[in-house]
Design an enzyme around this catalytic site. Structure first.
Site, mmCIF file in Angstrom:
data_model
loop_
_atom_site.group_PDB
_atom_site.id
_atom_site.type_symbol
_atom_site.label_atom_id
_atom_site.label_comp_id
_atom_site.label_asym_id
_atom_site.label_seq_id
_atom_site.Cartn_x
_atom_site.Cartn_y
_atom_site.Cartn_z
ATOM 1 N N LYS A 1 8.490 7.547 8.047
ATOM 2 C CA LYS A 1 7.544 6.876 9.127
ATOM 3 C C LYS A 1 7.647 7.208 10.762
ATOM 4 C CE LYS A 1 4.836 4.260 5.171
ATOM 5 N NZ LYS A 1 5.654 3.607 4.682
ATOM 6 N N GLN B 1 6.682 -2.632 3.480
ATOM 7 C CA GLN B 1 7.010 -1.824 2.908
ATOM 8 C C GLN B 1 6.721 -2.531 1.447
ATOM 9 O OE1 GLN B 1 7.627 1.905 3.216
ATOM 10 N NE2 GLN B 1 6.839 1.725 0.776
ATOM 11 N N ASP C 1 -1.575 -1.293 7.044
ATOM 12 C CA ASP C 1 -1.974 -0.654 5.882
ATOM 13 C C ASP C 1 -3.264 -1.077 5.685
ATOM 14 O OD1 ASP C 1 0.026 0.843 4.930
ATOM 15 O OD2 ASP C 1 0.995 -1.196 4.093
#
Ligand code: NAP
Length: 288
Positions: free
Chosen positions: A54, A98, A121
């Site tokens: 990422k 994460q 997200d």
């Protein structure tokens, strides 16, 4: 029939390039690049690989990439304090925590602490609610990527029979909401579903997001269906190594489907590309 193999890598490259071009315009207009910061707790090797990828892709798109690595022993209060600091930082447009988090940290509480405007997200209840009610939202990246692949294959989805296997907040539920918003007729299957094979046999669009290798048998698939395999399952190989495989019996499905995503190289690459697109969207919304 032999299915057309959907090249997720190529589609993701095209999306990343178009995001990078738009980022250049954003920088020219606002004098700074969009910023994405990732929080990684603990030392899960798979998570570390995702976070590294990422970061690399964020920089390649011309954005600012930030990373906070915390030890697995960190307290929930410390993670919440970091999220609050990132919320308050004007240079940060996107915050990604994460998953999975260590067991002693309540992931729902941490996700709910992220400013919904920076929730790239799309896991915050505000964004989930906005998606469910048809409002503009930051939408989870994996189902967004799946929708792009499906629409590219089929065009207009209105009236199509769609089956989503899996009802997680991360993939299954937002996937079903996106397909419903495109006027597909959507069924959601899960571990208590009776006659999964019968549901699969009716589906013109099949999205498998389960985590069980080859759960969906090739002979179940409706001829000509668009098959999107989200599953990422690591299985042992005869030589003592391992490889990634999907939730669909790929070889069997190839002979019946109209389109199919491989694993790896299908849905996976789309996820990070859609994360970059979400970061740009969040930055634009924040700066008006
Ligand atoms: P999850 O939270 O574990 O959800 C799995 C879903 O599958 C649940 O709704 C579960 O039903 C359902 N299920 C389990 N066994 C089933 C069965 N035998 N028949 C029908 N449904 C069954 O998983 P997730 O986070 O959604 O991820 C799903 C898969 O996608 C995993 O392999 C994951 O690694 C992969 N994934 C890939 C990407 C990517 O970028 N490519 C991103 C995210 C996830 P219940 O609700 O009844 O338990």
């Amino acid at each position: 029939m032999t299915a057309i193999i959907i090249d997720g890598k190529a589609r993701a490259t095209a999306l990343r390039e178009s995001v990078a071009a738009e980022v250049a315009g954003f920088v020219a207009a606002h004098g700074r690049a969009p910023g994405l910061t990732v929080v990684l707790v603990g030392d899960d090797p798979a998570s570390a690989v995702y976070v590294r990828n990422k970061g690399r892709e964020t920089l390649a798109a011309g954005m600012v990439s930030g990373e906070h690595r915390l030890p697995a022993s960190v307290s929930e209060a410390e993670v919440l304090a970091l999220v609050a600091a990132l919320n308050a930082d004007e240079a940060i447009d996107g915050i990604l925590v994460q998953l999975p988090l260590p067991r002693h940290i309540d992931a729902d509480r941490v996700l709910a602490a992220i400013n919904p405007a920076k929730d790239v997200d799309g896991f915050h209840p505000v964004n989930a609610g906005r998606l469910a009610t048809g409002l503009d939202a930051l939408v989870p990246c994996t189902p967004t990527g799946c929708l792009l692949l499906i629409e590219e294959a089929l065009g207009n989805l209105s009236g199509k029979e769609a089956l989503v296997i899996g009802r997680s907040n991360i993939v299954g539920k937002p996937m079903a909401a996106l397909l419903t918003a495109r006027s597909a007729t959507v069924t959601i299957a899960h571990s208590r579903t009776v006659d999964l094979a019968g549901h699969v046999a009716r589906a013109e669009i099949l999205v498998a997001a389960v985590g069980v290798p080859h759960l969906v048998k090739g002979e179940w698939i409706r001829p000509g269906a668009c098959v999107i395999d989200v599953g990422m399952n690591r299985v042992a190989t005869a030589d003592g190594k391992s490889r990634l495989t999907g939730d669909v019996d790929y070889d069997g499905a190839l002979a019946r489907a109209g389109w199919i995503t491989p694993v790896p190289g299908g849905v996976g690459p789309m996820t990070i590309a859609c994360l970059l697109a979400n970061t740009l969207k969040a930055a634009r919304a924040r700066l008006g």
